[in-house]
Design a protein around this motif. Sequence first.
Motif, PDB file in Angstrom:
ATOM      1  N   ASN A  33      23.657  59.944   2.726  1.00  0.00           N
ATOM      2  CA  ASN A  33      23.237  58.564   2.468  1.00  0.00           C
ATOM      3  C   ASN A  33      21.789  58.339   2.903  1.00  0.00           C
ATOM      4  OD1 ASN A  33      23.854  55.703   1.798  1.00  0.00           O
ATOM      5  ND2 ASN A  33      23.458  55.434   3.987  1.00  0.00           N
ATOM      6  N   LYS A  34      21.464  58.804   4.102  1.00  0.00           N
ATOM      7  CA  LYS A  34      20.094  58.650   4.606  1.00  0.00           C
ATOM      8  C   LYS A  34      19.102  59.431   3.740  1.00  0.00           C
ATOM      9  CE  LYS A  34      17.407  59.084   8.875  1.00  0.00           C
ATOM     10  NZ  LYS A  34      16.259  59.732   8.243  1.00  0.00           N
ATOM     11  N   PHE A  35      19.500  60.629   3.333  1.00  0.00           N
ATOM     12  CA  PHE A  35      18.615  61.455   2.493  1.00  0.00           C
ATOM     13  C   PHE A  35      18.333  60.767   1.151  1.00  0.00           C
ATOM     14  CE2 PHE A  35      18.218  64.710  -0.839  1.00  0.00           C
ATOM     15  CZ  PHE A  35      17.026  65.292  -0.434  1.00  0.00           C
ATOM     16  N   ILE A  40      14.924  57.895  -2.606  1.00  0.00           N
ATOM     17  CA  ILE A  40      14.618  56.733  -3.451  1.00  0.00           C
ATOM     18  C   ILE A  40      13.267  56.140  -3.066  1.00  0.00           C
ATOM     19  CG2 ILE A  40      15.317  54.370  -3.951  1.00  0.00           C
ATOM     20  CD1 ILE A  40      18.236  55.339  -3.757  1.00  0.00           C
ATOM     21  N   LYS A  41      13.017  56.067  -1.767  1.00  0.00           N
ATOM     22  CA  LYS A  41      11.736  55.535  -1.300  1.00  0.00           C
ATOM     23  C   LYS A  41      10.572  56.405  -1.781  1.00  0.00           C
ATOM     24  CE  LYS A  41       9.223  54.490   2.961  1.00  0.00           C
ATOM     25  NZ  LYS A  41       9.267  54.515   4.442  1.00  0.00           N
ATOM     26  N   ASP A  42      10.722  57.738  -1.597  1.00  0.00           N
ATOM     27  CA  ASP A  42       9.659  58.648  -2.051  1.00  0.00           C
ATOM     28  C   ASP A  42       9.518  58.626  -3.571  1.00  0.00           C
ATOM     29  OD1 ASP A  42       9.235  59.324   0.572  1.00  0.00           O
ATOM     30  OD2 ASP A  42      10.466  61.147   0.476  1.00  0.00           O
ATOM     31  N   GLY A  43      10.657  58.494  -4.273  1.00  0.00           N
ATOM     32  CA  GLY A  43      10.598  58.435  -5.736  1.00  0.00           C
ATOM     33  C   GLY A  43       9.835  57.220  -6.226  1.00  0.00           C
ATOM     34  N   LYS A  44      10.084  56.067  -5.558  1.00  0.00           N
ATOM     35  CA  LYS A  44       9.346  54.862  -5.948  1.00  0.00           C
ATOM     36  C   LYS A  44       7.849  55.026  -5.669  1.00  0.00           C
ATOM     37  CE  LYS A  44      13.151  51.560  -5.364  1.00  0.00           C
ATOM     38  NZ  LYS A  44      13.653  50.399  -4.587  1.00  0.00           N
ATOM     39  N   GLY A 109      12.682  54.709 -13.657  1.00  0.00           N
ATOM     40  CA  GLY A 109      13.606  53.836 -12.925  1.00  0.00           C
ATOM     41  C   GLY A 109      15.036  54.004 -13.389  1.00  0.00           C
ATOM     42  N   ASP A 110      15.259  54.054 -14.714  1.00  0.00           N
ATOM     43  CA  ASP A 110      16.614  54.203 -15.242  1.00  0.00           C
ATOM     44  C   ASP A 110      17.152  55.612 -15.059  1.00  0.00           C
ATOM     45  OD1 ASP A 110      16.476  51.570 -16.027  1.00  0.00           O
ATOM     46  OD2 ASP A 110      15.729  52.063 -18.043  1.00  0.00           O
ATOM     47  N   VAL A 111      16.246  56.589 -15.089  1.00  0.00           N
ATOM     48  CA  VAL A 111      16.692  57.989 -15.032  1.00  0.00           C
ATOM     49  C   VAL A 111      16.915  58.447 -13.604  1.00  0.00           C
ATOM     50  CG1 VAL A 111      15.982  60.365 -15.502  1.00  0.00           C
ATOM     51  CG2 VAL A 111      15.627  58.596 -17.230  1.00  0.00           C
ATOM     52  N   LEU A 112      16.079  58.015 -12.659  1.00  0.00           N
ATOM     53  CA  LEU A 112      16.131  58.554 -11.295  1.00  0.00           C
ATOM     54  C   LEU A 112      16.592  57.513 -10.271  1.00  0.00           C
ATOM     55  CD1 LEU A 112      15.479  60.861  -9.293  1.00  0.00           C
ATOM     56  CD2 LEU A 112      13.166  59.930  -9.135  1.00  0.00           C
ATOM     57  N   LEU A 116      20.696  56.991  -8.406  1.00  0.00           N
ATOM     58  CA  LEU A 116      20.804  57.331  -6.983  1.00  0.00           C
ATOM     59  C   LEU A 116      21.263  56.121  -6.170  1.00  0.00           C
ATOM     60  CD1 LEU A 116      17.628  59.565  -6.425  1.00  0.00           C
ATOM     61  CD2 LEU A 116      20.003  60.307  -6.597  1.00  0.00           C
ATOM     62  N   GLU A 117      20.715  54.963  -6.479  1.00  0.00           N
ATOM     63  CA  GLU A 117      21.153  53.752  -5.785  1.00  0.00           C
ATOM     64  C   GLU A 117      22.636  53.476  -6.039  1.00  0.00           C
ATOM     65  OE1 GLU A 117      19.942  51.744  -3.708  1.00  0.00           O
ATOM     66  OE2 GLU A 117      17.763  51.592  -3.845  1.00  0.00           O
ATOM     67  N   ARG A 118      23.043  53.629  -7.267  1.00  0.00           N
ATOM     68  CA  ARG A 118      24.438  53.364  -7.620  1.00  0.00           C
ATOM     69  C   ARG A 118      25.370  54.347  -6.918  1.00  0.00           C
ATOM     70  NH1 ARG A 118      23.400  52.738 -12.470  1.00  0.00           N
ATOM     71  NH2 ARG A 118      23.779  54.865 -13.190  1.00  0.00           N
ATOM     72  N   PHE A 119      25.006  55.615  -6.873  1.00  0.00           N
ATOM     73  CA  PHE A 119      25.836  56.615  -6.204  1.00  0.00           C
ATOM     74  C   PHE A 119      25.915  56.334  -4.709  1.00  0.00           C
ATOM     75  CE2 PHE A 119      26.077  60.695  -3.910  1.00  0.00           C
ATOM     76  CZ  PHE A 119      27.320  61.132  -4.357  1.00  0.00           C
ATOM     77  N   ARG A 120      24.776  55.959  -4.116  1.00  0.00           N
ATOM     78  CA  ARG A 120      24.775  55.704  -2.677  1.00  0.00           C
ATOM     79  C   ARG A 120      25.645  54.507  -2.317  1.00  0.00           C
ATOM     80  NH1 ARG A 120      22.274  52.791   1.230  1.00  0.00           N
ATOM     81  NH2 ARG A 120      21.255  51.458  -0.298  1.00  0.00           N
TER      82      ARG A 120
END
Length: 662
Positions: A33-35, A40-44, A109-112, A116-120
């Motif tokens: 979860n933390k990873f 997500i932060k680095d991706g943004k 945003g839609d692809v990455l 990830l947000e939804r899975f987390r």
Amino acid sequence: MGLPALEFSDCYLDSPQFRDRIKSHEAELEKTNKFIKDLIKDGKALIQAMKNLSVAKKKFAESLNEFKFQCIGDAETDDEIHIARSLQEFAGVLRSLEDERGRLIENAGDVLISPLERFRKEQIGAAKADSQVDVVRQHFYEVSLEYVFRVHEVQERKMFEFVEPLLAFLQGLFTFYHHGYELAKDFGHFKTPLQISIQNTRDRFEGTRSEVESLMKKMKANPQEHQSISPYTMEGYLFVQKKSPFGSSWVKHYCTYQKEAKKVTMVPFDQKTGGKIGDEETFTLKSCIRRKTDSIEKRFCFDVEGVDRATTITMQALSEEDRRLWIEAMDGREPVYNLNKDNPISEGAAQLDKVGFDLVKKCIRAVEERGINEQGLYRIAGVNSRVQKLLGLLMGSVDVDLETSTEWEIKTITSTLKHYLRVLPAPLMTFQLQHSFIKAAKLDHPESRLSEIHKYVHRLPEKNRAMLEITIKHLAKVSKNHKQNLMTVANLGVVFGPTLLRPKEETVAAIMDIKFQNIVVEILIENHEQIFQIVPETATIQPNVTLSSAQRKSFECKPPLCSQRPLMLFPENSNENEKQKNITNSSTESVVIAAVNASLNAKTHRQSVHSLGSCDTETSTVKLERPNSLTKLLIPSLLSIIPRSSTAIGTYVMTFHCRIFA
């Protein structure tokens, strides 16, 4: 080492070992979860950086597209046009690449991020209910079974639901880079010629830079000898005294004086801004008087009176020498600075005569026999002392063996040939047509360039064109062996352009035209057969330039060429009676000879360049393309009016009549 499996049967026992195994799974989920949150932060941040990069590249492309090169001179070479267009090509490639990057960013945003947000939140967040399970587990063991099932499910799902968005994002990156690869391939057809154009322009720059630097050093050493030709007799800066009720002031002006019209022009000049500060003033000069030093507080002054001015103008020169030049110019005397006279050709200088043609042919034969494959041919210079010695021997008509003897190096022979062409009184392509050839090379279309150069070549004097044909045909042979001697058509243009088309004045503008001189020579070499073998309809041969005393002396000493001699009549009997008949019919004979000569001169092929300069006294056979219509009508009429007694004339005319109609 992997995580231990959670057995459903252990849920009923709820042993400490089972709780440890549960905790290890929960710790792994927390770590995941933390990873994902960090990812997500680095991706943004990555997406934002890509947006900033895309904006910067688009702005960079826009700047490239808006920039326009400005050439020195009034035209550009093909290489310079290609280089100038390259910035727009670069901008187009960058824009296309950034358009693809924009699509990548738009879908990131839609692809990455969203998967990830939804899975987390939906998977890992739902499984983290251990505190509630502890309360429920005391009474309902069935809930433990659900929890174990949920933990196993999350651990397994993260193997694909977590990695799949990353793979999709990487696939987008791969698509972006593949698009760049395809653009690079498509750009290849423009890149290769551009690299050649850049190299050619760099080579021309190196040659031009050395020429400009050499001119600068000459002007530093002796500036008076390199002043440019000006329509004005004198020009320069002067301080003009302005009088007012409150005193006088000195205003700097740029002044010009034209001796023929006696026109003086003054333009006020602002020293701070470096530009003019008012309208120019023009008047007709009446007189100019030098001011004595003790008559005014300023030095180097003189008074000027105008025809249409009521007051006298007091001017101050920059120095005593400058004042002397202005005063001499305005007095109508010849100025000492005027060095714009043609330098007389010294006795024995190179000429386009038989000696010159023999010299060139001998050098060319030696090069083609011994050194046609020598690297750097015509580009590597020989030792100056050896070149001068060989040139002196050849111009002195000394029999020098160049074809078989190894005494003279090939570089010495090639330098001798180039030096001979340089020391001619005028360049081979003449000062009169030099500007026309340069102007033709500046035309946009290659066909137009070739047509114009073709036309001007046939406007050259006969000897100049003949020597040019010999030289260019030889250079064409040299260029055919460029794989061995490394002398391509472009390289030969660089070497011979300034020699065959040297300007009358050594100026920066003339140096900037060297690249077009090179283009003219390249066109001559590549199209020599068409240019020299086909006479254009619009060609008009210019008369040879005025001969110097040395030229006239050399020319008068030589017998005329066979094609230049008048036709002679040789009667069989030379008694007095025949002589009297010849005298009686001299008027008829002159008419016949004039008519035949006119026909021959109009239709005779131009002699081969290899026979030019020859003084062979044997009668040469005249070959005609087809009889002139005037000749067809004129000769039979002349035959009918020739008296019966004029046997020799009749026989002579009949002979030419048969030749012409054969």
